[in-house]
Design an enzyme around this catalytic site. Structure first.
Site, mmCIF file in Angstrom:
data_model
loop_
_atom_site.group_PDB
_atom_site.id
_atom_site.type_symbol
_atom_site.label_atom_id
_atom_site.label_comp_id
_atom_site.label_asym_id
_atom_site.label_seq_id
_atom_site.Cartn_x
_atom_site.Cartn_y
_atom_site.Cartn_z
ATOM 1 N N TRP A 160 3.852 -13.345 6.600
ATOM 2 C CA TRP A 160 4.781 -12.271 6.217
ATOM 3 C C TRP A 160 6.045 -12.439 7.039
ATOM 4 O O TRP A 160 5.997 -12.474 8.283
ATOM 5 C CB TRP A 160 4.111 -10.925 6.489
ATOM 6 C CG TRP A 160 4.911 -9.715 6.162
ATOM 7 C CD1 TRP A 160 5.620 -9.469 5.026
ATOM 8 C CD2 TRP A 160 5.065 -8.544 6.980
ATOM 9 N NE1 TRP A 160 6.196 -8.220 5.081
ATOM 10 C CE2 TRP A 160 5.874 -7.636 6.272
ATOM 11 C CE3 TRP A 160 4.580 -8.178 8.242
ATOM 12 C CZ2 TRP A 160 6.220 -6.394 6.772
ATOM 13 C CZ3 TRP A 160 4.921 -6.936 8.750
ATOM 14 C CH2 TRP A 160 5.742 -6.059 8.024
ATOM 15 N N ASP A 241 -3.630 -8.329 11.705
ATOM 16 C CA ASP A 241 -2.821 -7.529 10.801
ATOM 17 C C ASP A 241 -3.654 -7.296 9.540
ATOM 18 O O ASP A 241 -4.006 -8.248 8.840
ATOM 19 C CB ASP A 241 -1.519 -8.256 10.451
ATOM 20 C CG ASP A 241 -0.535 -7.375 9.689
ATOM 21 O OD1 ASP A 241 -0.876 -6.216 9.395
ATOM 22 O OD2 ASP A 241 0.577 -7.851 9.381
ATOM 23 N N LYS A 277 -1.093 -0.110 0.625
ATOM 24 C CA LYS A 277 -1.632 -0.759 -0.569
ATOM 25 C C LYS A 277 -2.909 -0.079 -1.050
ATOM 26 O O LYS A 277 -3.025 0.272 -2.218
ATOM 27 C CB LYS A 277 -1.918 -2.236 -0.269
ATOM 28 C CG LYS A 277 -0.731 -3.025 0.272
ATOM 29 C CD LYS A 277 0.376 -3.144 -0.734
ATOM 30 C CE LYS A 277 1.439 -4.152 -0.314
ATOM 31 N NZ LYS A 277 2.106 -3.853 0.945
#
Length: 396
Positions: A160, A241, A277
């Site tokens: 990311w 993460d 999400k």
């Protein structure tokens, strides 16, 4: 007398000249920063009038009508909150809503985790996963004993993109380890493992807990075990993460397996957690940082310092999103409804992968091997179309 007056006049003139020579800040030295590439693409999508346009920007779930999907359980808990006569708008504690942070820790670590039962987890509510990454990085920058490798963090290649800015902003240099193998369109496992082995002791390695962003390529459980072994051997620190728990496979427990296994093995770690999400709460910015400590006393000291850091930046996290998630996590009926919603989203993405694979391989007879489309997981598809071209396709 006249000489004294002239001397005074000259002195005043000098003060005027000096005062006039001081220029106010005009910010001429501030360079124009480039726009964020992903959000720039989203803005262009919104402005485009073409009726068959497709948004390949921000990885946000859409339904069959290409519309944002508000989870039914989120609608239900929103109504509950709206009709709660005891609800107020007071500040939350600096470290967040306790009923949220404790339940969030159990969700990712497991209610029976030795870290949970031993009160060895310092949990803080954050501004979604981005805020968790930042607070975790800031904490390490202040207190982690970096070894001979220096103030560096190892990031997967690719990762990311915001990871780089987050660590640079707290004066920790990001460097990369091999992760994606373009030849196999899969995990470069041995080069990854070799980097873990050859890196200086006590390095920080950022790991994606599940549904790796942006490749969709995850280690197997056996490979995760080998990764944990080397991290323990070298005294490294795991910076997890986790943005897609449940959203990756539809299974909240399965998607948390790597984190829980590392905790069980005693790997030093922290976890950044997001509910953007898996709860569809993109704009509510609901997240948490969990630092697993070796002792209860250490966890208390760590949380005290996280509180100090958080106080200087946001004072108190926002309440609404945390209240929504807290209600879901702490009520078994609501929790079961949420799991069904998650399976709906994850299942649809999996089916879309299968359909894309079928179209390319069977209907269109597209040259090449497209099995990686169904082998990868989550919202992103990453693979080579030629020797010099790589394409990322959003399948949400």
């Amino acid at each position: 007398m006249a000489g004294r007056v002239n001397q005074l006049i000259n002195h005043l003139k000098g003060d005027t000249i000096n005062t006039m020579s001081v220029q106010a800040e005009s910010w001429h030295g501030v360079p124009q920063a480039p726009p964020d590439s992903i959000f720039k693409l989203t803005a262009a999508y919104k402005e485009d009038t073409f009726p068959q346009k497709i948004n390949l920007g921000v990885g946000a779930y859409r339904d069959d009508e290409d519309k944002p999907w508000v989870l039914p359980v989120v609608k239900k808990v929103t109504e509950i909150l709206l009709n709660d006569p005891g609800l107020d708008h007071e500040y939350l504690p600096i470290t967040g809503l306790p009923s949220f942070t404790s339940a969030a820790a159990k969700l990712i670590l497991g209610a029976d985790s030795p870290a949970i039962t031993g009160d060895r987890v310092a949990s803080v509510q954050t501004i979604s996963g981005t805020g968790a990454n930042h607070l975790g990085a800031l904490f390490l920058s202040r207190f982690y004993g970096f070894g001979e490798g220096g103030r560096k963090v190892w990031l997967s290649n690719p990762t990311w993109v915001n990871h780089f800015a987050i660590f640079n902003n707290v004066s920790i240099e990001p460097i990369t380890y091999p992760y994606y193998d373009p030849d196999t369109i899969g995990l470069a496992f041995q080069p990854f493992l070799n980097t873990l082995r050859t890196a200086a002791p006590r390095c920080v390695f950022l790991l994606h807990a599940c549904a790796h962003n942006p490749t969709g390529v995850d280690p197997t459980r056996e490979q995760w075990g080998q990764i944990a072994d080397v991290i323990l051997e070298k005294g490294h620190y795991a910076f997890f993460d986790c943005a897609y728990q449940g959203f990756a496979s539809g299974d909240l427990e399965g998607d948390a397996w790597a984190v829980r296994e590392f905790v069980k093995r005693g790997v030093p770690l922290l976890v950044c957690q997001s509910f953007a999400k898996n709860a569809g709460l993109y704009g509510e910015r609901v997240g948490a940082l969990h630092v697993v400590a070796p002792t209860k006393e250490a966890a208390q000291r760590i949380k005290s310092q996280l509180s100090v850091l958080q106080r200087s930046e946001i004072s108190n996290p926002p309440a609404h999103g945390a209240r929504l998630v807290s209600l879901i996590l702490n009520d078994q009926t609501l929790f079961d409804e949420w799991k069904r919603d998650i399976r709906t989203m994850a299942g649809r993405i999996i089916e879309m992968r299968k359909e894309l694979f079928r179209l390319l391989s069977e209907e269109l007879k597209t040259p090449g091997n497209w099995e990686h489309i169904v082998n990868q997981i989550g919202m992103f598809r990453w693979g080579s179309f030629s020797q010099s071209e790589t394409l990322q396709v959003w399948t949400g």
